[in-house]
Enzyme design. Structure first.
Site, short mmCIF file in Angstrom:
data_model
loop_
_atom_site.label_atom_id
_atom_site.label_comp_id
_atom_site.label_asym_id
_atom_site.label_seq_id
_atom_site.Cartn_x
_atom_site.Cartn_y
_atom_site.Cartn_z
N PHE B 126 1.10 -1.18 -0.20
CA PHE B 126 0.00 0.01 -0.01
C PHE B 126 0.85 0.91 -0.41
O PHE B 126 1.53 1.54 1.21
CB PHE B 126 -0.95 -0.15 1.38
CG PHE B 126 -2.07 0.83 1.54
CD1 PHE B 126 -2.85 1.31 0.49
CD2 PHE B 126 -1.75 2.48 1.64
CE1 PHE B 126 -3.72 2.47 0.04
CE2 PHE B 126 -3.15 3.58 1.18
CZ PHE B 126 -3.97 3.27 0.56
N ASP B 197 1.79 -5.02 8.19
CA ASP B 197 0.72 -4.37 7.98
C ASP B 197 -0.21 -4.70 8.08
O ASP B 197 -0.38 -5.52 7.30
CB ASP B 197 1.07 -3.12 7.18
CG ASP B 197 -0.03 -2.54 6.96
OD1 ASP B 197 -0.94 -2.29 7.02
OD2 ASP B 197 -0.16 -1.28 5.52
N TYR B 222 -10.56 0.85 10.41
CA TYR B 222 -12.08 1.87 9.53
C TYR B 222 -12.37 0.49 8.19
O TYR B 222 -13.57 1.10 7.40
CB TYR B 222 -11.61 2.78 8.82
CG TYR B 222 -10.42 3.23 8.63
CD1 TYR B 222 -10.03 2.82 7.22
CD2 TYR B 222 -9.83 4.35 9.26
CE1 TYR B 222 -9.49 3.40 6.37
CE2 TYR B 222 -8.72 4.39 7.89
CZ TYR B 222 -8.34 4.15 6.88
OH TYR B 222 -7.21 4.47 6.43
N LYS B 223 -11.59 -0.60 8.33
CA LYS B 223 -11.84 -1.39 7.44
C LYS B 223 -12.74 -2.24 7.42
O LYS B 223 -13.55 -2.31 8.25
CB LYS B 223 -10.48 -1.84 6.48
CG LYS B 223 -9.91 -0.96 5.83
CD LYS B 223 -8.06 -1.39 4.92
CE LYS B 223 -8.00 0.08 4.97
NZ LYS B 223 -8.02 0.39 3.83
N ARG B 370 -12.18 -4.41 -7.09
CA ARG B 370 -11.89 -4.96 -5.43
C ARG B 370 -13.11 -4.71 -5.54
O ARG B 370 -14.33 -4.00 -5.57
CB ARG B 370 -11.42 -4.14 -4.77
CG ARG B 370 -10.07 -3.76 -4.99
CD ARG B 370 -8.69 -2.77 -4.20
NE ARG B 370 -9.24 -1.93 -3.75
CZ ARG B 370 -8.87 -1.47 -2.77
NH1 ARG B 370 -7.73 -2.40 -1.50
NH2 ARG B 370 -9.39 -0.37 -1.05
#
Lengths: 411, 411
Positions: B126, B197, B222-223, B370
């Protein structure tokens, strides 16, 4: 009506800001003299949070990053804070914490003065500024943190080795207000840059960063700006430094094209280079409501009332000081922010006894009672009532009750 | 009922997590396949925010730092996240952003391997991880960032110069899941440390940081943790490193006695050394409600359903790929997280056309669609319906409508 009560009443009658109190939620029976630590909620913050959570998060879901303007809140709120501190649009962002923004500002300043090694700061600075300056110095070989003794004039210590001077605009402890124009000028004359910490002045003292030519400024938004507990902080960089802005917290929000998903960092243009990662939108939205409450208010009116409130308080407290061995350490004249600090041997239990009576101030080690006076929601009547309570606590010895000496974690 | 619909119905009937959907607020008419980017609100978050804003901020004011536990939320929520990632209490804090936590973790790791200079990372990491690693390297003379080519095995690149390896547990792009135990072991064999991560795995993949002996981990909330837009991130440090923890963002929340207001930094004990400044309490409270929704849920059930949802989706999408020139780039078998990525030349307008029909996935440059599958609130029926919509968009050419090709800021 006593002479004091009648003076308070006439000051309240003449107060051009008296209608602003209705914008804030304040509990009954409380006189809140701690807005210099955490401002109360603007009533509109509740609806704003509901809108952000239920409508935007709940219904808009991921789409709200675009459609509800989440992605640009750092900039739109930054510009609004900028207007309160004398910055043009595009010079301020709201992001991260004060501590982290001190880190960025010091790094950016050091990068602009690569031949110099000294960070100059005040020993009685708000401590996190110093802790961060230590962190910066320790991680940059050769960088030295030099601290001025309490009360020393930083301007006399700036020299050709000074890269940057880090100064609190208003001392968190004494409430003393520093002369931003003079200190900035003297730093610049020596070839150094300045980082001003506006935590205790933003929203309550007129500030002219651009006019003065300040290099960097940082500050929090939860004191006189009333943005809510731990609301994100702000950072300002003068436009003339934007092309040379470098700081090591180069996260994706500071990338020129964050959604291009490039593997290499390419800095964004302008002030966004001081952003880093994804910001807490709900907390930012409470801040938005708080900035709405300041919209259209003349900062000169705020300053005039702030000085009047603190002057009135000090006049009423003076006799108590003589009687009970307390001492006002906040400057008279106009050289102060919007708080009054009183040193007293029993500052801690006295503050606790006041809080038990609904008069909320705070304590700062080792012996200081702090009282903040936020002009948007305080009346002169409350000032008079607070001093009555203080007199009663001191005269009655009510603070001697052992329940007032047990130390809480956060005081 | 078609064979697919009847298979979906029987999978839903057997789903031990089906009752969890009621805990979340999801708009009618939407199939939400973007919980890998922003999870939806748990219904309890609204009441939690109301409590934090009206009661604690509004009535408690400054007192809520103690009385409402605000001051310790970084730790109490950190420990709860810790239980989801295989950490003991006292090894995880919730604070700041993922980017800033990468910065701290890399600095802490480099400080523990002072004789080594290389940070090893993946080029298709990322991006913010790489941007931050660049920032760390640039501000530490002699430090080198070495990037592995896409798909390369990082384990083969670790050598005696590697101080730390920074790895995404699940690739944000392909959804590939890395073997944490194996890569950590190989890094340790070479004397290097690891920073994992967990942004795309926390809450949806079983993780055993302590058992594996991971050094550091960071991630967002927040995912799949559903903490709300920009909710603060987390950072984990294995207890064996606590005494040697050093990082330059040494703010007052990381001080041994934050309210002693000392001018010098004295590091807190333990994981608090990775804190820095004052945290956004309102955003943290939405996260608290989100962690409540995960309470008592067996992560093994989540993982089983996650694999079943993504498997079902891929089976249904396979024929579409053959027909419309798309390609699933997410691993089959069990080597994936909880998303499926499909490469397609027209990925951007196809995603937009799906969103217009209420099927929310997302696009990642240059050509990836995605789809995230969050087991707490998705049904197999929704998966089947989403594939029907995808088939229809591709077969009808609906994506050719020009309104679907205009790029939004955040996609």
């Amino acid at each position: 009506m006593s002479a004091v009560a009648s003076k308070a009443a006439s000051l309240d009658l003449a107060d051009p800001l008296s209608s602003k109190r209705d914008l804030f939620e304040l509990p009954a029976g409380i006189i809140y003299l701690d807005g210099n630590s955490l401002g109360p909620p603007p009533k509109a913050a509740f609806a704003e949070l509901e809108q952000a959570a239920r409508r935007e998060w709940g219904e808009g879901l991921i789409r709200s990053w675009n459609e509800a303007g989440w992605w640009s809140l750092t900039d739109t709120l930054g510009d609004r804070v900028g207007r309160l501190i004398g910055a043009q649009a595009g010079e301020t962002v709201v992001t991260d914490t004060t501590s982290i923004n001190v880190f960025k500002a010091l790094h950016a300043a050091l990068a602009l003065r690569p031949e110099r090694r000294v960070i100059l700061a005040e020993r009685d600075s708000f401590p996190t500024d110093l802790y961060i300056a230590e962190g910066v110095a320790a991680s940059r070989p050769g960088t030295e943190l030099r601290l001025a003794a309490d009360g020393a004039d930083l301007g006399t210590m700036v020299d050709e080795r000074t890269a940057v001077m880090l100064i609190n605009h208003v001392s968190y402890r004494t409430g003393a207000l520093r002369d931003m124009a003079d200190l900035t000028r003297r730093a610049h004359q020596a070839g150094a840059l300045v980082v001003w910490d506006l935590c205790h002045s933003a929203g309550v003292v007129p500030i002219e960063l651009d006019t003065i030519g300040v290099d960097f400024a940082i500050g929090c938004t939860y004191k006189y700006l009333n943005g809510g507990p731990g609301a994100p902080a702000f950072i300002y960089a003068n436009r003339r430094h934007h092309d040379g802005l470098v700081q090591p917290l180069s996260g994706w929000w500071a990338h020129a094209a964050p959604f291009a998903m490039e593997s290499g960092y390419r800095p964004a243009a302008g002030i966004r280079r001081l952003l880093c990662g994804t910001q807490p939108i709900l907390s930012l939205r409470a801040l938005k409501a708080a900035l709405d409450a300041l919209e259209g208010v003349d900062i000169a009116d705020i300053r005039a009332k702030s000085l009047a409130l603190t002057r009135f308080f000090m006049e009423l407290v003076d006799p108590l000081c003589r009687e009970f061995g307390a001492r006002i350490i906040t400057p008279r004249g106009d050289g102060r922010g919007s708080q009054v600090a009183i040193a007293h041997e029993q500052a801690y239990p006295v503050i606790q006894a006041l809080i038990a009576r609904g008069i909320i101030g705070d304590f700062r080690a080792p012996d200081i009672m702090r009282f903040g006076f936020a002009p948007l929601y305080l009346s002169f009547r409350e000032v008079a009532d607070a001093v009555d309570a203080l007199r009663d606590v001191l005269a009655s010895g009510a603070w001697r009750d052992s329940k007032f000496s047990a130390k809480a974690l956060v005081t």
